[in-house]
Write an enzyme that holds these catalytic residues in place. Structure first.
Site, PDB file in Angstrom:
ATOM      1  N   PHE A 169       0.862  -1.188   0.000  1.00  0.00           N
ATOM      2  CA  PHE A 169       0.000   0.000   0.000  1.00  0.00           C
ATOM      3  C   PHE A 169       0.892   1.229   0.000  1.00  0.00           C
ATOM      4  O   PHE A 169       1.656   1.468   0.932  1.00  0.00           O
ATOM      5  CB  PHE A 169      -0.951   0.064   1.209  1.00  0.00           C
ATOM      6  CG  PHE A 169      -1.837   1.282   1.127  1.00  0.00           C
ATOM      7  CD1 PHE A 169      -2.978   1.259   0.340  1.00  0.00           C
ATOM      8  CD2 PHE A 169      -1.493   2.463   1.765  1.00  0.00           C
ATOM      9  CE1 PHE A 169      -3.781   2.403   0.206  1.00  0.00           C
ATOM     10  CE2 PHE A 169      -2.288   3.602   1.648  1.00  0.00           C
ATOM     11  CZ  PHE A 169      -3.430   3.564   0.872  1.00  0.00           C
ATOM     12  N   ASP A 177       9.190   2.921   2.073  1.00  0.00           N
ATOM     13  CA  ASP A 177       7.992   3.683   2.407  1.00  0.00           C
ATOM     14  C   ASP A 177       7.758   3.527   3.906  1.00  0.00           C
ATOM     15  O   ASP A 177       7.241   2.509   4.365  1.00  0.00           O
ATOM     16  CB  ASP A 177       6.787   3.177   1.607  1.00  0.00           C
ATOM     17  CG  ASP A 177       5.520   3.967   1.924  1.00  0.00           C
ATOM     18  OD1 ASP A 177       5.499   4.670   2.953  1.00  0.00           O
ATOM     19  OD2 ASP A 177       4.543   3.868   1.150  1.00  0.00           O
ATOM     20  N   LYS A 213       2.279  11.037   7.436  1.00  0.00           N
ATOM     21  CA  LYS A 213       1.438  10.738   8.596  1.00  0.00           C
ATOM     22  C   LYS A 213       1.848  11.499   9.871  1.00  0.00           C
ATOM     23  O   LYS A 213       1.458  12.640  10.026  1.00  0.00           O
ATOM     24  CB  LYS A 213       1.360   9.224   8.798  1.00  0.00           C
ATOM     25  CG  LYS A 213       0.636   8.548   7.621  1.00  0.00           C
ATOM     26  CD  LYS A 213      -0.117   7.295   7.993  1.00  0.00           C
ATOM     27  CE  LYS A 213      -1.162   6.970   6.935  1.00  0.00           C
ATOM     28  NZ  LYS A 213      -0.756   5.957   5.984  1.00  0.00           N
TER      29      LYS A 213
END
Ligand SMILES: *Cc1c(COP(=O)(O)O)cnc(C)c1O
Length: 415
Positions: free
Chosen positions: A140, A225, A254
């Site tokens: 993802f 990531d 985030k």
């Protein structure tokens, strides 16, 4: 307004691209959130790890107020007094040469893809438009067209084509597959140190170390990531530290602002980020003074309040607790730091029902990919709060009577 009225309005006027739990939150403080009816919950999702510092952290909030009175946006046509210090502090914290600030995680991933392709043509000498990037199945990395082009989630891709070429997918956790997939046109390998959305999938020990060697030997850029695993979540500042390696390029996002503002960043070396010249990439809001001031403070909070160490110790404590669950429909509890997954056998009938039950009892978490619950509370969580959470989890999941259901086929684990 009552919960049901909010839900009706959302359903009437909002696109239905999410299926949230039916709780309308209106207040947050630390690990706690409250709904519009005044009910209090322990947040075990932390906005998918964007609120590692806890909700409405007072120090970050103070900076939000002060900086928003002074200056919020200049665009990159001019310089601002927060950007340089943000660069310096982030580079020192992560031992990076250079930073490129963006807003969302997906934008940082897109930036990484553009950068490594350019690096491939200009530095590695790959023929034009032939650059290949290797990624992992069940990844993802975000929701843009290019990023879903290499997703293995059919639901995320269906009817969104045509897709962007130039990606090759291999099994996660398999370093031999990486070695075999590399060609002279490979510019990069992009991977999550732990696959979060896939259900907290932890690769075999030493995987990243092996991957690091393979990338180095083949002159391939290693992109990590760490949008979800980074900034303390797994008990280290960056998850790469568990394997004692350094990427060539890392994307973070985030928790970079502690949940106050979207800010993401590409961290890399002079050699890789150095290929970008003026006019070749940008963002109106990227690197704005408000975002930079918030990120500087959010990073300081992570370090000064010992949240990374707390994630390590509380993560172990939480996971040990979850491993005591004796429900035969629970397949596995696994995690690193406070990134924890509890997987059920398909025979349990899906994890959603447990999330609903936990919500009724004051604990918020979310299923990922049907059969897994992710527990990722803010990194400020205390032992007492985990004990409180475990009590609820045991009550809701601990001894479920599924006598009416077929018992699970306890096949081989994924790793
Ligand atoms: C959340 C996430 C993204 C995307 O970030 P957005 O801010 O939602 O665009 C990318 N990669 C990983 C690993 C993530 O967890």
């Amino acid at each position: 307004m009552k919960t049901n009225e909010f839900i009706d309005l959302e359903n009437r006027f909002g696109a239905r691209n999410y299926k949230p739990l039916d709780v309308i939150l209106s207040k947050g403080k630390g690990v706690w959130v409250w709904d519009v009816e005044g009910k209090k919950y322990l947040d075990c999702l932390s906005a998918y790890s964007a609120v590692n510092q806890g909700h409405c952290h007072p120090k970050i909030h103070q900076v939000l107020v002060e900086q928003s009175k002074k200056l919020t946006l200049t665009s990159r046509a001019f310089r601002n007094d927060q950007l340089a210090l943000f660069y310096k502090e982030l580079c020192e914290l992560t031992q990076s040469h250079k930073v490129l600030p963006m807003n969302s995680g997906a934008e940082a991933v897109e930036t990484a893809i553009k950068t490594v392709r350019k690096w491939g043509y200009e530095t590695k000498g790959i023929p034009l438009d032939k650059a290949e990037i290797i990624v992992c199945e069940h990844n993802f990395h975000g929701r843009t067209i290019t990023i879903i082009s290499f997703s293995s989630d059919e639901n995320a891709r269906q009817n969104f084509g045509p897709f962007t070429p130039g990606f090759k997918s291999i099994p996660f956790g398999d370093s031999d597959a990486l070695e075999n997939a590399i060609t002279p046109n490979t510019v990069a390998f992009m991977v999550e140190p732990i696959q979060g959305e896939a259900g907290v999938i932890i690769p075999p020990d030493g995987y990243l170390k092996k991957v690091r060697e393979i990338c180095t030997n083949n002159n391939v850029v290693l992109i990590l990531d760490e949008i979800q695993t980074g900034l303390g979540r797994t008990g280290k500042l960056l998850a790469e530290e568990h394997d004692g390696i350094q990427s060539d390029l890392t994307v973070i996002g985030k928790a970079l602002s502690g949940g106050f503002y979207p800010i993401s960043a590409v961290l890399s070396t002079d050699a890789v980020l150095g290929v970008l010249n003026p006019g070749q990439h940008g963002s109106t809001f990227g690197g704005n003074p408000l975002a930079c001031a918030l990120a500087r403070t959010a990073m300081k909070v992570l370090v000064e309040e010992g949240l990374i160490e707390n994630a390590a110790s509380m993560g172990t404590y939480f996971l040990d607790g979850l491993k005591q669950i004796s429900n035969p429909f629970v397949k596995a509890a696994r995690g690193k730091g406070l990134m924890i997954g509890l997987e059920f056998y398909p025979e349990a009938g899906g994890a959603r029902q447990y999330c609903e039950k936990l919500k009724e009892n004051g604990l918020l978490c979310k299923e990922t990919h049907d059969h897994i619950i992710r527990f990722s509370p803010p990194l400020i969580i205390t032992k007492d709060q985990i004990d409180w959470a475990l009590e609820i989890i045991f009550k809701c999941i601990g001894h479920l009577d599924h006598a009416d259901r077929k018992m699970p086929d306890t096949g081989a684990m994924r790793f």
